[in-house]
Motif scaffolding. Structure first.
Motif, PDB file in Angstrom:
ATOM      1  N   PRO A 145       0.709  -1.403  -0.032  1.00  0.00           N
ATOM      2  CA  PRO A 145       0.097  -0.112  -0.158  1.00  0.00           C
ATOM      3  C   PRO A 145       0.944   1.116  -0.036  1.00  0.00           C
ATOM      4  O   PRO A 145       0.498   2.312  -0.536  1.00  0.00           O
ATOM      5  CB  PRO A 145      -0.761  -0.006   1.366  1.00  0.00           C
ATOM      6  CG  PRO A 145      -0.604  -1.338   1.867  1.00  0.00           C
ATOM      7  CD  PRO A 145       0.665  -2.114   1.056  1.00  0.00           C
ATOM      8  N   MET A 146       2.019   1.284   0.600  1.00  0.00           N
ATOM      9  CA  MET A 146       2.863   2.451   0.622  1.00  0.00           C
ATOM     10  C   MET A 146       3.434   2.577  -0.790  1.00  0.00           C
ATOM     11  O   MET A 146       3.277   3.660  -1.080  1.00  0.00           O
ATOM     12  CB  MET A 146       4.109   2.038   1.594  1.00  0.00           C
ATOM     13  CG  MET A 146       4.768   3.002   1.946  1.00  0.00           C
ATOM     14  SD  MET A 146       4.104   3.888   3.236  1.00  0.00           S
ATOM     15  CE  MET A 146       4.694   2.998   4.764  1.00  0.00           C
ATOM     16  N   ALA A 147       3.975   1.548  -1.381  1.00  0.00           N
ATOM     17  CA  ALA A 147       4.447   1.701  -2.786  1.00  0.00           C
ATOM     18  C   ALA A 147       3.204   2.202  -3.672  1.00  0.00           C
ATOM     19  O   ALA A 147       3.404   3.119  -4.419  1.00  0.00           O
ATOM     20  CB  ALA A 147       4.910   0.372  -3.518  1.00  0.00           C
ATOM     21  N   ALA A 148       1.963   1.796  -3.602  1.00  0.00           N
ATOM     22  CA  ALA A 148       0.877   2.136  -4.274  1.00  0.00           C
ATOM     23  C   ALA A 148       0.666   3.684  -4.296  1.00  0.00           C
ATOM     24  O   ALA A 148       0.190   4.340  -4.926  1.00  0.00           O
ATOM     25  CB  ALA A 148      -0.361   1.241  -4.007  1.00  0.00           C
ATOM     26  N   VAL A 165      -6.502   2.095  -1.607  1.00  0.00           N
ATOM     27  CA  VAL A 165      -7.211   0.923  -1.649  1.00  0.00           C
ATOM     28  C   VAL A 165      -6.645   0.281  -2.941  1.00  0.00           C
ATOM     29  O   VAL A 165      -6.792   0.370  -4.066  1.00  0.00           O
ATOM     30  CB  VAL A 165      -8.708   1.039  -1.667  1.00  0.00           C
ATOM     31  CG1 VAL A 165      -9.251  -0.417  -1.924  1.00  0.00           C
ATOM     32  CG2 VAL A 165      -9.391   1.654  -0.738  1.00  0.00           C
ATOM     33  N   ASP A 166      -5.685  -0.906  -2.731  1.00  0.00           N
ATOM     34  CA  ASP A 166      -4.981  -1.479  -3.797  1.00  0.00           C
ATOM     35  C   ASP A 166      -5.811  -2.907  -3.831  1.00  0.00           C
ATOM     36  O   ASP A 166      -5.481  -4.009  -3.084  1.00  0.00           O
ATOM     37  CB  ASP A 166      -3.691  -1.723  -3.364  1.00  0.00           C
ATOM     38  CG  ASP A 166      -2.720  -2.478  -4.262  1.00  0.00           C
ATOM     39  OD1 ASP A 166      -3.432  -2.926  -5.272  1.00  0.00           O
ATOM     40  OD2 ASP A 166      -1.593  -2.698  -4.097  1.00  0.00           O
ATOM     41  N   ILE A 167      -6.474  -2.975  -4.910  1.00  0.00           N
ATOM     42  CA  ILE A 167      -7.106  -4.409  -5.241  1.00  0.00           C
ATOM     43  C   ILE A 167      -6.270  -5.077  -6.385  1.00  0.00           C
ATOM     44  O   ILE A 167      -6.559  -4.723  -7.555  1.00  0.00           O
ATOM     45  CB  ILE A 167      -8.688  -4.037  -5.832  1.00  0.00           C
ATOM     46  CG1 ILE A 167      -9.197  -3.122  -4.920  1.00  0.00           C
ATOM     47  CG2 ILE A 167      -9.346  -5.472  -6.111  1.00  0.00           C
ATOM     48  CD1 ILE A 167     -10.479  -2.505  -5.364  1.00  0.00           C
ATOM     49  N   GLY A 168      -5.724  -6.273  -5.961  1.00  0.00           N
ATOM     50  CA  GLY A 168      -4.932  -7.009  -7.002  1.00  0.00           C
ATOM     51  C   GLY A 168      -5.476  -8.106  -7.256  1.00  0.00           C
ATOM     52  O   GLY A 168      -6.827  -8.219  -6.964  1.00  0.00           O
ATOM     53  N   GLU A 173      -5.678  -4.563  -0.268  1.00  0.00           N
ATOM     54  CA  GLU A 173      -4.945  -4.003   0.893  1.00  0.00           C
ATOM     55  C   GLU A 173      -5.548  -2.356   0.835  1.00  0.00           C
ATOM     56  O   GLU A 173      -5.467  -1.825  -0.045  1.00  0.00           O
ATOM     57  CB  GLU A 173      -3.441  -3.743   0.593  1.00  0.00           C
ATOM     58  CG  GLU A 173      -2.888  -5.243   0.115  1.00  0.00           C
ATOM     59  CD  GLU A 173      -1.542  -5.690   0.613  1.00  0.00           C
ATOM     60  OE1 GLU A 173      -1.240  -4.832   1.508  1.00  0.00           O
ATOM     61  OE2 GLU A 173      -1.207  -6.746   0.336  1.00  0.00           O
ATOM     62  N   VAL A 174      -5.799  -2.243   2.274  1.00  0.00           N
ATOM     63  CA  VAL A 174      -6.656  -0.783   2.401  1.00  0.00           C
ATOM     64  C   VAL A 174      -5.646  -0.053   3.444  1.00  0.00           C
ATOM     65  O   VAL A 174      -5.629  -0.691   4.278  1.00  0.00           O
ATOM     66  CB  VAL A 174      -7.849  -0.908   2.859  1.00  0.00           C
ATOM     67  CG1 VAL A 174      -8.611   0.400   3.236  1.00  0.00           C
ATOM     68  CG2 VAL A 174      -8.934  -1.745   1.739  1.00  0.00           C
ATOM     69  N   ALA A 175      -5.142   1.025   3.229  1.00  0.00           N
ATOM     70  CA  ALA A 175      -4.332   1.736   4.152  1.00  0.00           C
ATOM     71  C   ALA A 175      -4.646   3.163   4.095  1.00  0.00           C
ATOM     72  O   ALA A 175      -4.881   3.941   3.165  1.00  0.00           O
ATOM     73  CB  ALA A 175      -3.016   1.522   3.792  1.00  0.00           C
ATOM     74  N   ILE A 176      -4.586   3.675   5.425  1.00  0.00           N
ATOM     75  CA  ILE A 176      -4.602   5.101   5.358  1.00  0.00           C
ATOM     76  C   ILE A 176      -3.119   5.627   6.137  1.00  0.00           C
ATOM     77  O   ILE A 176      -2.729   5.045   6.936  1.00  0.00           O
ATOM     78  CB  ILE A 176      -5.592   5.469   6.777  1.00  0.00           C
ATOM     79  CG1 ILE A 176      -7.082   5.150   6.287  1.00  0.00           C
ATOM     80  CG2 ILE A 176      -5.443   7.212   6.926  1.00  0.00           C
ATOM     81  CD1 ILE A 176      -7.960   5.390   7.440  1.00  0.00           C
ATOM     82  N   MET A 177      -2.800   6.673   5.124  1.00  0.00           N
ATOM     83  CA  MET A 177      -1.337   6.935   5.484  1.00  0.00           C
ATOM     84  C   MET A 177      -1.147   8.421   5.866  1.00  0.00           C
ATOM     85  O   MET A 177      -2.197   9.348   5.337  1.00  0.00           O
ATOM     86  CB  MET A 177      -0.651   6.804   4.085  1.00  0.00           C
ATOM     87  CG  MET A 177       0.019   5.406   4.164  1.00  0.00           C
ATOM     88  SD  MET A 177       0.118   4.783   2.602  1.00  0.00           S
ATOM     89  CE  MET A 177      -1.424   5.022   2.036  1.00  0.00           C
ATOM     90  N   SER A 178      -0.340   8.722   6.460  1.00  0.00           N
ATOM     91  CA  SER A 178      -0.175  10.329   6.990  1.00  0.00           C
ATOM     92  C   SER A 178       1.710  10.109   7.453  1.00  0.00           C
ATOM     93  O   SER A 178       2.106   9.234   7.987  1.00  0.00           O
ATOM     94  CB  SER A 178      -0.791  10.581   8.099  1.00  0.00           C
ATOM     95  OG  SER A 178      -0.379  11.733   8.426  1.00  0.00           O
ATOM     96  N   ASN A 291      -9.026  14.749   1.061  1.00  0.00           N
ATOM     97  CA  ASN A 291      -8.227  13.946   0.218  1.00  0.00           C
ATOM     98  C   ASN A 291      -9.012  12.663  -0.552  1.00  0.00           C
ATOM     99  O   ASN A 291      -8.429  12.240  -1.506  1.00  0.00           O
ATOM    100  CB  ASN A 291      -7.022  13.540   0.824  1.00  0.00           C
ATOM    101  CG  ASN A 291      -6.135  14.743   1.321  1.00  0.00           C
ATOM    102  OD1 ASN A 291      -6.305  15.855   0.812  1.00  0.00           O
ATOM    103  ND2 ASN A 291      -5.324  14.514   2.305  1.00  0.00           N
ATOM    104  N   GLY A 292      -9.948  12.209   0.011  1.00  0.00           N
ATOM    105  CA  GLY A 292     -10.683  10.988  -0.523  1.00  0.00           C
ATOM    106  C   GLY A 292     -10.177   9.802  -0.488  1.00  0.00           C
ATOM    107  O   GLY A 292      -9.260   9.482   0.369  1.00  0.00           O
ATOM    108  N   ILE A 293     -10.398   8.874  -1.413  1.00  0.00           N
ATOM    109  CA  ILE A 293      -9.946   7.645  -1.614  1.00  0.00           C
ATOM    110  C   ILE A 293      -9.476   7.173  -3.021  1.00  0.00           C
ATOM    111  O   ILE A 293     -10.075   7.903  -3.982  1.00  0.00           O
ATOM    112  CB  ILE A 293     -11.300   6.443  -1.338  1.00  0.00           C
ATOM    113  CG1 ILE A 293     -12.007   6.689   0.081  1.00  0.00           C
ATOM    114  CG2 ILE A 293     -10.631   5.157  -1.522  1.00  0.00           C
ATOM    115  CD1 ILE A 293     -12.884   5.858   0.161  1.00  0.00           C
ATOM    116  N   THR A 294      -8.247   6.697  -3.042  1.00  0.00           N
ATOM    117  CA  THR A 294      -7.717   6.539  -4.250  1.00  0.00           C
ATOM    118  C   THR A 294      -7.490   5.210  -4.564  1.00  0.00           C
ATOM    119  O   THR A 294      -7.334   4.280  -3.415  1.00  0.00           O
ATOM    120  CB  THR A 294      -6.356   7.182  -4.521  1.00  0.00           C
ATOM    121  OG1 THR A 294      -6.194   8.344  -4.088  1.00  0.00           O
ATOM    122  CG2 THR A 294      -5.719   6.970  -5.614  1.00  0.00           C
ATOM    123  N   LEU A 295      -7.938   4.471  -5.634  1.00  0.00           N
ATOM    124  CA  LEU A 295      -7.831   2.869  -5.856  1.00  0.00           C
ATOM    125  C   LEU A 295      -6.576   2.811  -6.772  1.00  0.00           C
ATOM    126  O   LEU A 295      -6.363   3.641  -7.883  1.00  0.00           O
ATOM    127  CB  LEU A 295      -9.213   2.525  -6.841  1.00  0.00           C
ATOM    128  CG  LEU A 295     -10.510   3.013  -6.202  1.00  0.00           C
ATOM    129  CD1 LEU A 295     -11.851   2.266  -6.877  1.00  0.00           C
ATOM    130  CD2 LEU A 295     -10.724   2.477  -4.772  1.00  0.00           C
TER     131      LEU A 295
END
Ligand SMILES: Nc1ncnc2c1ncn2[C@@H]1O[C@H](COP(=O)(O)OP(=O)(O)O)[C@@H](O)[C@H]1O
Ligand SMILES: [Mg+2]
Length: 351
Positions: A145-148, A165-168, A173-178, A291-295
């Protein structure tokens, strides 16, 4: 000094690798993506002996999936986001690294590998060792998720939260980052493969028609959707084997039927996103309103997914540019900031 710097740069090769459950991509720093192949290996049935020669890994091996002669099987060693077999994974990773190293054979690359966030410490060690054995001078691991997030251009190192939200194929993998850190993260084993399987089961149940995984994937990509789309949705002719007569046959399936078939895996993905949001601290949640959600990941390409996620969360949802290469591009960008961002590495090596 400057000349030495230039020389060193010329002779150094940095590779970013997205070791995915479905596809492995390799990016060279400064050049972009140079390899993109299925994470598939052909082995002798009942063993972990990888077939000899250039046809054992990647595209060649994928063509064998579901069509292999008796003595050979094609497997996906990371299918569920865990490493099912270390030796096979190592053979695969080594093959890809060497393929890219080919023309730079004299250089030992530094390698950043993104791995599914569910894999264990032992598995991480195995991936690192495999890359080292394949000729890496240094191997660093980061969570997918970090790389995504980096690849999608999210402000991941800034003091504002963003969600990826990385759907492989095998995992979502769902992650909130800051601040260059993962604040909340969930990984579920429901992703593209489960959508294919849901289509297989639907066709069996409703049409007594058996189809293979590749056919199911093609149906999903051609007419699959999570929400109704505007205009004519169409239908698709599906060929398979009749479960009663045992003979080949075809059926015409509508987009609405496929949408119904996909509901269960899509609901699991939505639930995971909602659960992750519920676990976020209020300050982070507040940032997400902006910032919303990025897929990202191949699954992000399913039609209507942003619509259903928006309905469930109220947050704006966008698909990252070229979601299938997002993670690999992220690893390559990461290489350019290795010093600055090294805290996020999974294997804490002293740089
Ligand atoms: N246009 C599309 N619509 C829906 N799913 C897609 C599309 N293109 C690819 N996929 C799916 O994306 C998944 C692979 O995505 P990828 O990000 O490469 O996975 P991984 O990171 O696990 O290797 C597969 O399940 C594939 O069927
Ligand atoms: Mg992936």
């Amino acid at each position: 000094m400057e000349l030495l710097d230039r020389l060193l740069k010329y002779f150094s090769l940095d590779l970013g690798i997205d070791l995915g459950t479905c596809n492995t991509l390799v990016a060279v720093r400064g050049q972009g993506i140079v390899l993109n192949e299925p994470s598939v290996v052909a082995v002798r049935k009942g063993t972990n002996q990888v077939l000899k020669g250039g046809q054992a890994v990647g595209w060649y091996a994928k063509e064998m999936l579901g069509k292999t002669p008796g003595s050979i099987t094609a497997i996906r060693p990371l299918k569920d986001g865990v490493i099912s077999d270390f030796e096979i994974t190592e053979a695969m990773l080594g093959y890809f690294i060497n393929k890219v190293r080919g023309k730079y054979n004299f250089v030992r690359p530094r390698v950043v590998i993104s791995v599914p966030s569910g894999i264990t410490a032992v598995e991480k060690r195995a991936v690192t060792d495999s890359a080292d054995r394949a000729g890496a001078s240094r191997t660093y691991l980061i969570e997918e998720p970090m790389a995504a997030a980096i690849g999608a251009g999210l402000p991941f190192a800034e003091a504002t939260a963003s969600m990826i939200v990385d759907i492989g194929g095998g995992t979502t993998e769902v992650a909130i980052m800051s601040l260059a850190d993962i604040a909340v993260c969930e990984s579920v084993r429901v992703a593209g493969d489960d959508m294919d399987e849901a289509i297989i089961n639907y066709l069996k149940r409703t049409y007594n028609l058996m189809v293979g995984e590749q056919t199911a994937e093609r149906i999903k990509i051609e007419i699959g959707s999570a929400a109704e789309t505007e205009g004519e949705e169409g239908s698709i002719d599906v060929r398979g084997r009749d479960m009663i007569s045992g003979l080949p046959r075809k059926a015409t399936i509508s987009a609405a039927e496929i949408r119904e078939a996909l509901q269960e895996p899509i609901n699991s993905i939505i639930d995971t996103v909602v659960r992750t949001l519920e676990r976020a601290e209020p300050e982070l949640a507040a940032d997400l309103v902006e910032n919303g959600i990025t897929l990202a990941g191949g699954g992000a390409l399913l039609r209507g997914l942003p619509t259903v996620l928006y309905k469930a969360t109220g947050l704006s949802v966008r698909v990252a540019e070229d979601p299938l290469t997002c993670v690999a591009r992220g690893t390559a960008i990461f290489l350019e900031h290795l010093e600055e961002w090294k805290e996020v590495l999974e294997n804490d090596l002293d740089l």
